[in-house]
Every structure is written in structure tokens, then in C-alpha cells.
Design a protein around this motif. Structure first.
Motif, mmCIF file in Angstrom:
data_model
loop_
_atom_site.group_PDB
_atom_site.id
_atom_site.type_symbol
_atom_site.label_atom_id
_atom_site.label_comp_id
_atom_site.label_asym_id
_atom_site.label_seq_id
_atom_site.Cartn_x
_atom_site.Cartn_y
_atom_site.Cartn_z
ATOM 1 N N ALA A 31 0.833 -1.206 0.000
ATOM 2 C CA ALA A 31 0.000 0.000 0.000
ATOM 3 C C ALA A 31 0.867 1.256 0.000
ATOM 4 O O ALA A 31 0.596 2.214 -0.730
ATOM 5 C CB ALA A 31 -0.939 0.000 1.209
ATOM 6 N N GLN A 38 1.083 6.890 -6.680
ATOM 7 C CA GLN A 38 -0.089 7.715 -7.009
ATOM 8 C C GLN A 38 0.155 9.195 -6.674
ATOM 9 O O GLN A 38 -0.188 10.082 -7.454
ATOM 10 C CB GLN A 38 -1.328 7.210 -6.250
ATOM 11 N N ARG A 134 -18.433 9.392 -2.167
ATOM 12 C CA ARG A 134 -18.289 9.700 -3.592
ATOM 13 C C ARG A 134 -18.631 11.145 -3.938
ATOM 14 O O ARG A 134 -18.400 11.600 -5.051
ATOM 15 C CB ARG A 134 -19.110 8.713 -4.423
ATOM 16 N N PHE A 164 -7.363 3.745 2.149
ATOM 17 C CA PHE A 164 -7.308 2.441 1.484
ATOM 18 C C PHE A 164 -8.470 2.349 0.495
ATOM 19 O O PHE A 164 -9.477 3.050 0.638
ATOM 20 C CB PHE A 164 -7.402 1.303 2.514
ATOM 21 N N ASP A 165 -8.342 1.473 -0.506
ATOM 22 C CA ASP A 165 -9.377 1.364 -1.548
ATOM 23 C C ASP A 165 -10.776 1.133 -0.990
ATOM 24 O O ASP A 165 -11.749 1.698 -1.485
ATOM 25 C CB ASP A 165 -9.012 0.232 -2.526
ATOM 26 N N THR A 166 -10.886 0.314 0.051
ATOM 27 C CA THR A 166 -12.208 -0.027 0.599
ATOM 28 C C THR A 166 -12.837 1.117 1.396
ATOM 29 O O THR A 166 -13.994 1.020 1.814
ATOM 30 C CB THR A 166 -12.089 -1.245 1.540
ATOM 31 N N LEU A 168 -13.324 4.228 0.269
ATOM 32 C CA LEU A 168 -14.143 5.117 -0.557
ATOM 33 C C LEU A 168 -15.531 4.503 -0.527
ATOM 34 O O LEU A 168 -15.756 3.418 -1.067
ATOM 35 C CB LEU A 168 -13.607 5.200 -1.992
ATOM 36 N N THR A 186 -5.583 6.402 -3.282
ATOM 37 C CA THR A 186 -5.525 5.081 -2.660
ATOM 38 C C THR A 186 -4.270 4.382 -3.176
ATOM 39 O O THR A 186 -3.604 4.901 -4.078
ATOM 40 C CB THR A 186 -6.771 4.230 -3.003
ATOM 41 N N THR A 188 -4.088 2.177 -5.242
ATOM 42 C CA THR A 188 -4.229 1.761 -6.648
ATOM 43 C C THR A 188 -4.703 2.853 -7.593
ATOM 44 O O THR A 188 -4.637 2.685 -8.803
ATOM 45 C CB THR A 188 -5.218 0.578 -6.774
ATOM 46 N N ARG A 189 -5.214 3.964 -7.054
ATOM 47 C CA ARG A 189 -5.742 4.989 -7.970
ATOM 48 C C ARG A 189 -5.842 6.359 -7.318
ATOM 49 O O ARG A 189 -5.824 6.489 -6.098
ATOM 50 C CB ARG A 189 -7.112 4.571 -8.510
ATOM 51 N N THR A 190 -5.976 7.372 -8.172
ATOM 52 C CA THR A 190 -6.236 8.742 -7.738
ATOM 53 C C THR A 190 -7.546 9.145 -8.392
ATOM 54 O O THR A 190 -7.695 9.030 -9.607
ATOM 55 C CB THR A 190 -5.098 9.672 -8.192
#
Length: 198
Positions: A31, A38, A134, A164-166, A168, A186, A188-190
Motif C-alpha cells: 500500500a 499515485q 463519492r 485504502f481502496d475499501t 471510498l 488510494t 491503486t488509484r487517484t
């Protein structure tokens, strides 16, 4: 009404805190590397030369590797220092900044202290969160430091919360003083969010 919102926030924070405790050491390393990648890309995309970034605790998505890399590239990084009055002071990070335990046991820099308005000069704020929905509403950990900071800024630059991704989620309980963020980062992504378009 505020009591119901506060209870919902407390329950959600407790659940998120518990979930963070179960993340393995290996998953945390992965992570931190993902977050650094990112954030590097975000800083480059925004052309940011001066930023603020929090120092992560062991259970948060790691930011230490990113801060070191940003300093290596000549970016000015302001690190937050909590104060008794609910405001944040700031210190300019250096390659050999000493880290100590601040109020609430958070990792904080030892160094020359700049007052709360120092953050008005940054191009990007990178802040912690328990979760973000969101629409860009952020759930913090309940002390209000970053809500106060964002609410007092005359001209707020983009603000990205690291989660962390979860974390959001569809909806976070919201109070009048809660401040939205521009987006989330996160491992994995922005993701820019609906509250802003920056």
C-alpha cells in the motif's frame, strides 16, 4: 440531530479502525509503495512545487516513502504539528527531519515551527481520512484539525485524502463544519470527486 450524526460517525470510525488493524505487514508495504506512486503522479500532474503532507501512523496508508521521494525531487513539504487549541502548526521537512510523538501519539516533525497560516502557500494538501464518500465528503478521526484548517483557508488549493481502496464509500455522516476534499488517493488509484473538479 447532531447527536445522531456523531453516533453514526463514531460507529463508522470504530469499524474502519478495526479493519485497519487487520491489514498484514506485507499488505501495508504494498500500500505504501502504491500511495507513493499515485501521489508522485498527482504532484507531477498538478505541477506542485510546495505541498503539505501528513506523516502516516502504522495503521494508515503509508506516506513516509512519498515524503522522502518528494524531498529528493526538490519539492517543499510542510508537515503538520498538532496544537492544544485545535489548530495545526507546520514544519518544513528535510532529509534528516527527526520524527517524534506529538499530541494523540501521532508522528510529528521536530524542527522550526511555522504558524497555521504557513499552509496558505502550498499548491496541494495531502491529508488523512478514515473514509471519503463519492461526493467528496471526508470522515476524519474526530478531532477536527483538518476541517478547521480547510475551513480557514482563504484560497484553498486541491485537497486529496489518502485512504485504502475499501474506504471510498457511498455516504459518510456529515455535519455543518465538515469540509469536502477534491479527491482521494488510494494504493491503486487517484480519483477526483464530485465536490470539486480540480
Amino acid at each position: 440531530m447532531p447527536d445522531r450524526i456523531e453516533q453514526a460517525k463514531r460507529a463508522l470510525r470504530a469499524d474502519l479502525r478495526e479493519r485497519r488493524q487487520t491489514i498484514s505487514a506485507h499488505a501495508r508495504e504494498v500500500a505504501e509503495a502504491g500511495v507513493a506512486e499515485q501521489l508522485d503522479a498527482l504532484v507531477a500532474r498538478l505541477g506542485a512545487r510546495s505541498i503539505s503532507c501528513f506523516l502516516s501512523t502504522p495503521t494508515e496508508p503509508g506516506t513516509h516513502a512519498f515524503v522522502r521521494a518528494a524531498l529528493d525531487r526538490g519539492i517543499r513539504v510542510l508537515l503538520p504539528i498538532t496544537r492544544e487549541d485545535g489548530l495545526l502548526d507546520w514544519s518544513v521537512a528535510t532529509a534528516d527531519t527527526e520524527i517524534t510523538e506529538g499530541l494523540f501519539g501521532l508522528p510529528e516533525p521536530v524542527g522550526d515551527v511555522l504558524g497555521p497560516i504557513a499552509v496558505n502557500d502550498v499548491d496541494l494538501l495531502i491529508i488523512p481520512a478514515a473514509a471519503v464518500d463519492r461526493q467528496g465528503m471526508r470522515l476524519g478521526w474526530g478531532r477536527g484539525y483538518f476541517d478547521k484548517t480547510l475551513g480557514s483557508m482563504e484560497k484553498c488549493p486541491p485537497v486529496y485524502a489518502v485512504i485504502f481502496d475499501t474506504e471510498l464509500i457511498d455516504d459518510v455522516p456529515r455535519d455543518v463544519h465538515d469540509q469536502p476534499v477534491t479527491g482521494v488517493v488510494t494504493p491503486t488509484r487517484t480519483l477526483p470527486l464530485a465536490a470539486h473538479t480540480s
